[in-house]
Design a protein around this motif. Structure first.
Motif, PDB file in Angstrom:
ATOM      1  N   LEU A  45      23.281  51.586  48.524  1.00 24.66           N
ATOM      2  CA  LEU A  45      22.836  50.990  49.778  1.00 24.66           C
ATOM      3  C   LEU A  45      21.448  50.365  49.637  1.00 24.66           C
ATOM      4  CD1 LEU A  45      23.861  53.749  52.346  1.00 24.66           C
ATOM      5  CD2 LEU A  45      24.792  51.438  52.258  1.00 24.66           C
ATOM      6  N   ASP A 102      30.674  41.466  42.895  1.00 25.01           N
ATOM      7  CA  ASP A 102      29.470  41.390  43.713  1.00 25.01           C
ATOM      8  C   ASP A 102      29.173  42.735  44.367  1.00 25.01           C
ATOM      9  OD1 ASP A 102      30.400  41.384  46.748  1.00 25.01           O
ATOM     10  OD2 ASP A 102      31.831  40.150  45.644  1.00 25.01           O
ATOM     11  N   ARG A 103      27.951  42.858  44.873  1.00 29.85           N
ATOM     12  CA  ARG A 103      27.440  44.144  45.358  1.00 29.85           C
ATOM     13  C   ARG A 103      28.262  44.728  46.496  1.00 29.85           C
ATOM     14  NH1 ARG A 103      21.100  45.378  46.761  1.00 29.85           N
ATOM     15  NH2 ARG A 103      21.377  47.251  48.026  1.00 29.85           N
ATOM     16  N   GLU A 104      28.592  43.916  47.488  1.00 29.76           N
ATOM     17  CA  GLU A 104      29.321  44.445  48.640  1.00 29.76           C
ATOM     18  C   GLU A 104      30.729  44.857  48.261  1.00 29.76           C
ATOM     19  OE1 GLU A 104      30.543  43.258  53.222  1.00 29.76           O
ATOM     20  OE2 GLU A 104      29.090  42.049  52.127  1.00 29.76           O
ATOM     21  N   THR A 105      31.394  44.076  47.416  1.00 27.43           N
ATOM     22  CA  THR A 105      32.741  44.439  46.956  1.00 27.43           C
ATOM     23  C   THR A 105      32.711  45.776  46.227  1.00 27.43           C
ATOM     24  OG1 THR A 105      33.363  42.113  46.729  1.00 27.43           O
ATOM     25  CG2 THR A 105      34.693  43.730  45.527  1.00 27.43           C
ATOM     26  N   ARG A 107      30.609  48.199  46.678  1.00 28.12           N
ATOM     27  CA  ARG A 107      30.392  49.277  47.652  1.00 28.12           C
ATOM     28  C   ARG A 107      31.688  49.659  48.339  1.00 28.12           C
ATOM     29  NH1 ARG A 107      26.239  47.546  51.812  1.00 28.12           N
ATOM     30  NH2 ARG A 107      26.866  49.566  52.680  1.00 28.12           N
ATOM     31  N   TRP A 108      32.510  48.672  48.701  1.00 27.24           N
ATOM     32  CA  TRP A 108      33.804  48.975  49.302  1.00 27.24           C
ATOM     33  C   TRP A 108      34.703  49.736  48.324  1.00 27.24           C
ATOM     34  CZ3 TRP A 108      35.179  49.149  54.115  1.00 27.24           C
ATOM     35  CH2 TRP A 108      34.579  48.317  55.070  1.00 27.24           C
ATOM     36  N   PRO A 248      30.287  50.002  53.866  1.00 29.88           N
ATOM     37  CA  PRO A 248      29.667  48.772  54.400  1.00 29.88           C
ATOM     38  C   PRO A 248      30.017  48.519  55.850  1.00 29.88           C
ATOM     39  CG  PRO A 248      30.621  48.379  52.225  1.00 29.88           C
ATOM     40  CD  PRO A 248      31.089  49.741  52.652  1.00 29.88           C
ATOM     41  N   ASP A 251      27.074  48.641  58.256  1.00 30.57           N
ATOM     42  CA  ASP A 251      25.900  47.793  58.044  1.00 30.57           C
ATOM     43  C   ASP A 251      25.450  47.083  59.319  1.00 30.57           C
ATOM     44  OD1 ASP A 251      26.002  48.617  55.472  1.00 30.57           O
ATOM     45  OD2 ASP A 251      26.393  46.662  54.578  1.00 30.57           O
TER      46      ASP A 251
END
Length: 256
Positions: A45, A102-105, A107-108, A248, A251
């Motif tokens: 995060l 990528d970062r968000e992917t 995290r999921w 996420p 967020d």
């Protein structure tokens, strides 16, 4: 000290990082696994998955090796070795996925995989019988992939060994501690080769050692007095909570 080593992070971000380290140490000491399963989603995060991966290795290394040395004599080596070989071969593939996504992917993926694993372990499912080489190698490959992506190689192993009907908590913990000690040494070289394990990661880990050690100490002593049922329930609850909080999905609510 944290503010100096982690420039640009807010006090809240630093608090999240410190809490993730403490909780991860508590789970690791109590169960023999789970540091990355707690730390990685929460740390991602604030510093991102790639930086968190290098940080996990640096924090855990000084503790993983002594724990593995003490647990090795009680481990079931005919299960540990095939898993270790397969995990080592699959590790570079997991690292490539970490760098590519990528970062968000990421995290999921991390949160979803952890929640799925906890759901499976807490469902009451048990594996009956003696695992053969194909099953051990398959679990090892999954462990290597998850280790490269998020240093969560213990998750498939936890499902495998916590779900084994014949294993009690002492054998499960010994297997996990031994595997982590050996895999940590191997993965360190591969992480360094890929530029993830850096001098900056070592410096970032220094102020977190005491926090992690405190959690590890408390967790280890809790394991000695916990029952078999408590052992499993506490492990599942703590890992589930960390993965849920790091989704996420929240967020927008917290303004991240």
């Amino acid at each position: 000290m944290l503010a100096t080593v982690f420039p640009g992070l807010s006090p809240i971000d630093l608090s999240v990082l410190g809490f993730a380290t403490l909780l991860g140490g508590l789970v690791r000491g109590f169960t023999g696994f789970g540091f990355a399963m707690v730390f990685m989603p929460l740390a991602s995060l604030v510093i991102g998955p790639v930086a968190a991966l290098g940080l996990i290795f640096c924090i855990d290394l000084p503790f993983a090796l002594p724990l593995a040395a003490r647990s090795a004599r009680n481990a079931e080596w005919r299960e540990v070795l095939p898993l270790l070989i397969a995990a080592t071969l699959a590790l570079p593939v997991g690292i490539s996925l970490l760098i590519w996504l990528d970062r968000e992917t990421m995290r999921w993926i991390l949160s979803g995989v952890v929640l799925g694993a906890v759901a499976l372990m807490s469902s009451g499912w048990r594996y009956h019988g003696q695992p053969g080489i194909p099953l051990s190698l398959g679990v090892g490959v999954l462990s290597g992939l998850f280790n490269g992506m998020a240093s969560m190689g213990g998750m498939p192993l936890a499902v495998f060994w916590l779900g084994a009907q014949r294993n009690d908590r002492h054998r499960t913990r010994a297997n996990l501690q031994t595997f982590f000690g050996l895999s940590t040494v191997i993965s360190g070289g591969i992480l360094w080769w890929n530029g993830i394990l850096t001098t900056r990661a070592v410096l970032m880990a220094l102020p977190l050692f005491a926090i992690y050690g405190a959690g590890l100490w408390v967790g280890t002593r809790g394991f000695r007095v916990a029952s078999e049922v408590t052992f499993r329930r506490m492990a599942y609850l703590l890992i589930f909570a960390s993965a849920l909080v790091s989704l996420p999905l929240w967020d927008g609510i917290i303004g991240r």
